[in-house]
Scaffold this active site. Structure first.
Site, PDB file in Angstrom:
ATOM      1  NE  ARG A  90     -37.033 -10.522 -33.513  1.00 44.00           N
ATOM      2  CZ  ARG A  90     -36.355 -10.861 -34.602  1.00 44.00           C
ATOM      3  NH1 ARG A  90     -35.665  -9.941 -35.253  1.00 44.00           N
ATOM      4  NH2 ARG A  90     -36.352 -12.100 -35.051  1.00 44.00           N
ATOM      5  CG  HIS A 138     -38.928  -9.497 -28.591  1.00 42.31           C
ATOM      6  ND1 HIS A 138     -37.836 -10.030 -29.248  1.00 42.31           N
ATOM      7  CD2 HIS A 138     -40.012 -10.133 -29.112  1.00 42.31           C
ATOM      8  CE1 HIS A 138     -38.235 -10.944 -30.103  1.00 42.31           C
ATOM      9  NE2 HIS A 138     -39.558 -11.028 -30.045  1.00 42.31           N
ATOM     10  CG  HIS A 140     -38.538 -15.337 -37.300  1.00 41.79           C
ATOM     11  ND1 HIS A 140     -39.740 -14.658 -37.427  1.00 41.79           N
ATOM     12  CD2 HIS A 140     -38.023 -14.931 -36.112  1.00 41.79           C
ATOM     13  CE1 HIS A 140     -39.925 -13.881 -36.383  1.00 41.79           C
ATOM     14  NE2 HIS A 140     -38.894 -14.029 -35.574  1.00 41.79           N
ATOM     15  CE  LYS A 178     -32.524 -15.836 -30.872  1.00 38.44           C
ATOM     16  NZ  LYS A 178     -33.785 -16.460 -30.403  1.00 38.44           N
ATOM     17  CE1 TYR A 201     -42.944 -10.522 -32.938  1.00 40.29           C
ATOM     18  CE2 TYR A 201     -42.020 -12.090 -34.496  1.00 40.29           C
ATOM     19  CZ  TYR A 201     -41.963 -11.436 -33.285  1.00 40.29           C
ATOM     20  OH  TYR A 201     -40.941 -11.697 -32.424  1.00 40.29           O
ATOM     21  NE  ARG A 237     -33.609 -13.023 -32.683  1.00 47.35           N
ATOM     22  CZ  ARG A 237     -33.514 -13.469 -33.926  1.00 47.35           C
ATOM     23  NH1 ARG A 237     -32.580 -12.958 -34.735  1.00 47.35           N
ATOM     24  NH2 ARG A 237     -34.336 -14.399 -34.389  1.00 47.35           N
TER      25      ARG A 237
END
Length: 244
Positions: free
Chosen positions: A195, A192, A218, A113, A227, A87
């Protein structure tokens, strides 16, 4: 009331359900209140973020000049995004000390994150480009300093600070996307997208989806599946089987 996307609602319900399943196992609660709650229909067509083709990715990587201070930095940044699926916020948080050798292989220590840390092996091209940038900029020994930093600051002159995530789009992707003609070819091109390109490319070349999930940081593999476009590749469409 705040409106949430269907995928967000599904993800939040899944997280709550997992929590209550754990509490039930520990006999902390008697049942899972999320059981039976109807989830919004999933989008079977995958994610909406556009991914680049291999040729578009190469054009973007080659767009920054190789003989200027900014060009060297921007080549390293684009490679970091396209080869490692980061990210933009994660890229801007990188410090020089986040280049770490593990079992003899150079890795990026990525701050994801939820304060989660993941280690991603550094692609040889990215390693070379980051090395060129550090040599040109002269901050390879500033271990606690930002890995990627401004090349000029007209207001204060201070360069020892991280990049603003928004500037990665405004001053790098938008600039070189237009110069390489990629912006004209890819609607809604954003950071993004790089990514999404990295994830789609890895899965298309038979990367294990569980490893891609970990690679991207994730929390849920269902996000990673957005994806996975191997079943919807244009070249496999019946469109190209029609003959008259």
């Amino acid at each position: 009331m705040r409106k949430l996307a269907a995928a967000t609602i599904r993800r939040k319900l899944s997280s709550i359900s997992s929590l209550f399943d754990h509490l039930c196992e520990k006999n902390a609660v008697t049942h899972n209140p999320v059981n039976g709650v109807k989830r919004p229909t999933a989008n079977s067509n995958g994610g909406t973020t556009p991914a680049l083709s291999d040729s578009q990715a190469r054009k973007l990587l080659d767009a920054p000049p190789a003989d200027t201070r900014k060009g060297k930095r921007d080549r390293a940044i684009l490679a970091a995004l396209l080869y490692h699926g980061m990210r933009r916020e994660e890229l801007c948080k990188l410090q020089v000390k986040d280049l770490q050798s593990r079992e003899g292989v150079l890795h990026l220590r990525i701050h994801g994150k939820g304060s989660k840390i993941r280690f991603v092996p550094l692609h040889p091209m990215t390693q070379r480009l980051i090395g060129d940038d550090l040599l040109e900029a002269g901050h390879k020994d500033d271990l606690k300093g930002p890995l990627f930093r401004p090349v000029k600051n007209n207001r204060t002159g201070e360069l020892n600070r991280p990049l603003n995530p928004n500037s990665v789009y405004r001053n790098i992707l938008r600039k070189y996307g237009a110069a390489a003609g990629v912006s004209a070819e890819v609607n809604d091109l954003c950071v993004h997208s790089l990514r999404a390109t990295a994830a789609t490319n890895a899965l298309s070349h038979d990367a294990d989806i569980a490893k891609v999930q970990e690679w991207l940081g994730h929390a849920n593999v269902s996000t990673t599946r957005l994806y996975d476009r191997r079943k919807t590749r244009p070249e496999d469409s019946p469109t190209f089987k029609v003959k008259y």
